[in-house]
Design an enzyme around this catalytic site. Sequence first.
Site, short mmCIF file in Angstrom:
data_model
loop_
_atom_site.label_atom_id
_atom_site.label_comp_id
_atom_site.label_asym_id
_atom_site.label_seq_id
_atom_site.Cartn_x
_atom_site.Cartn_y
_atom_site.Cartn_z
N GLU A 64 0.84 -1.20 0.00
CA GLU A 64 0.00 0.00 0.00
C GLU A 64 0.87 1.25 0.00
OE1 GLU A 64 -3.66 1.94 2.58
OE2 GLU A 64 -1.94 1.08 3.63
N TRP A 86 -8.51 -1.55 -0.11
CA TRP A 86 -9.20 -0.37 -0.62
C TRP A 86 -10.43 -0.72 -1.45
CZ3 TRP A 86 -8.79 4.85 0.02
CH2 TRP A 86 -7.70 5.31 0.77
N TYR A 133 -4.24 9.78 -1.63
CA TYR A 133 -2.87 9.99 -1.16
C TYR A 133 -1.84 10.18 -2.26
CZ TYR A 133 -4.69 8.24 3.32
OH TYR A 133 -5.42 8.07 4.47
N CYS A 185 -6.61 9.89 6.02
CA CYS A 185 -6.58 9.73 7.48
C CYS A 185 -5.20 10.14 8.00
CB CYS A 185 -6.90 8.29 7.85
SG CYS A 185 -8.58 7.80 7.44
N ARG A 207 -5.55 12.25 11.39
CA ARG A 207 -6.78 12.90 11.86
C ARG A 207 -7.79 11.90 12.39
NH1 ARG A 207 -11.23 11.88 8.86
NH2 ARG A 207 -10.77 10.93 6.83
N ASP A 210 -8.52 4.28 13.01
CA ASP A 210 -9.18 3.01 13.30
C ASP A 210 -8.18 2.22 14.15
OD1 ASP A 210 -10.11 0.39 13.30
OD2 ASP A 210 -10.68 0.38 11.20
#
Length: 305
Positions: A64, A86, A133, A185, A207, A210
């Site tokens: 990733e 994803w 991203y 995130c 921010r 999980d």
Amino acid sequence: MQSPHPEQQYLHMLQLILDTGSERSDRTGVGTKAIFGHSMRFNLSDGFPVFTTKRVFWKTAFKEMLWMLSGGTNVRELIAQNVHIWSDWPYKKFIDAQAVGSPDKLLSINAFEQRILEDQAFADKWGDLGPVYGKQWRRWKTSDGREIDQVSQVIESLKKDPASRRILFDGWNVGELNEMALPPCHKHYQFFVDGTTNRLSGAMVQRSVDSYLGCAFNIANLAFLTTLLAHQTGYEPGEIVWFGMDVHLYLNHVEQAQKQLARTPKPFPKLLIKRKPESLFDYTIDDFEMVGYDPHPAISAPVAV
């Protein structure tokens, strides 16, 4: 007196959420317990921080990160590497877009992924995640239409101006958030060179965290990115510092977290990098080996989309 295992920081965070977290509704409808503002710090000379109290699929995490560094924004590139983390977002968008009674509505997620692989036009339409991203890191668009490669700027600064306080990159592009499948995130990265020790440290601000499923990947990938940058620019890996803002545990992950908390951390492994390619963007997953990784078994949990 023996120092506590660094992974205890993570276990402490899970326990803190369980004990003090505010129960809240969220966009997924699952619900969470959450705390605001938390940090962890790991010295990379003490081992690579891939957690051991449950198996972390570090190759998936690294694939990733390499995809993000490549500037990728389509799940096709991940599915081709057997990475499915994803796929839920474009699949949900695809299913929601189908008319009632359409045969396509019956596609399972496995069939959806297979079609992504086999049909480039379908992948272009349904596999694209928007300017997530990789787009922001490598091709941040300016008002005059230029594109800025933030990651390459970081490498250049590490080589030529290591004392700079501007060795950083961001993913939170306010003007393009609505076009993203999921707003970033982990949104801000910054790096620091200690000229005395020749060590490179990295920090990340997240921010939304999980804490059960995602955090272990986020910590491992921050360590991975910092190590790769050090490898490319002639430094030794130093520390990573992680800052979580909305740190939450989904209510359907509570039982799994309690099971993990009952386990004792094992020694961190070492990351072996087998070669040094010409650039940061030329590594492949086969360039890495995790030496001495002996975790407790994986504990599965559903993803909230």
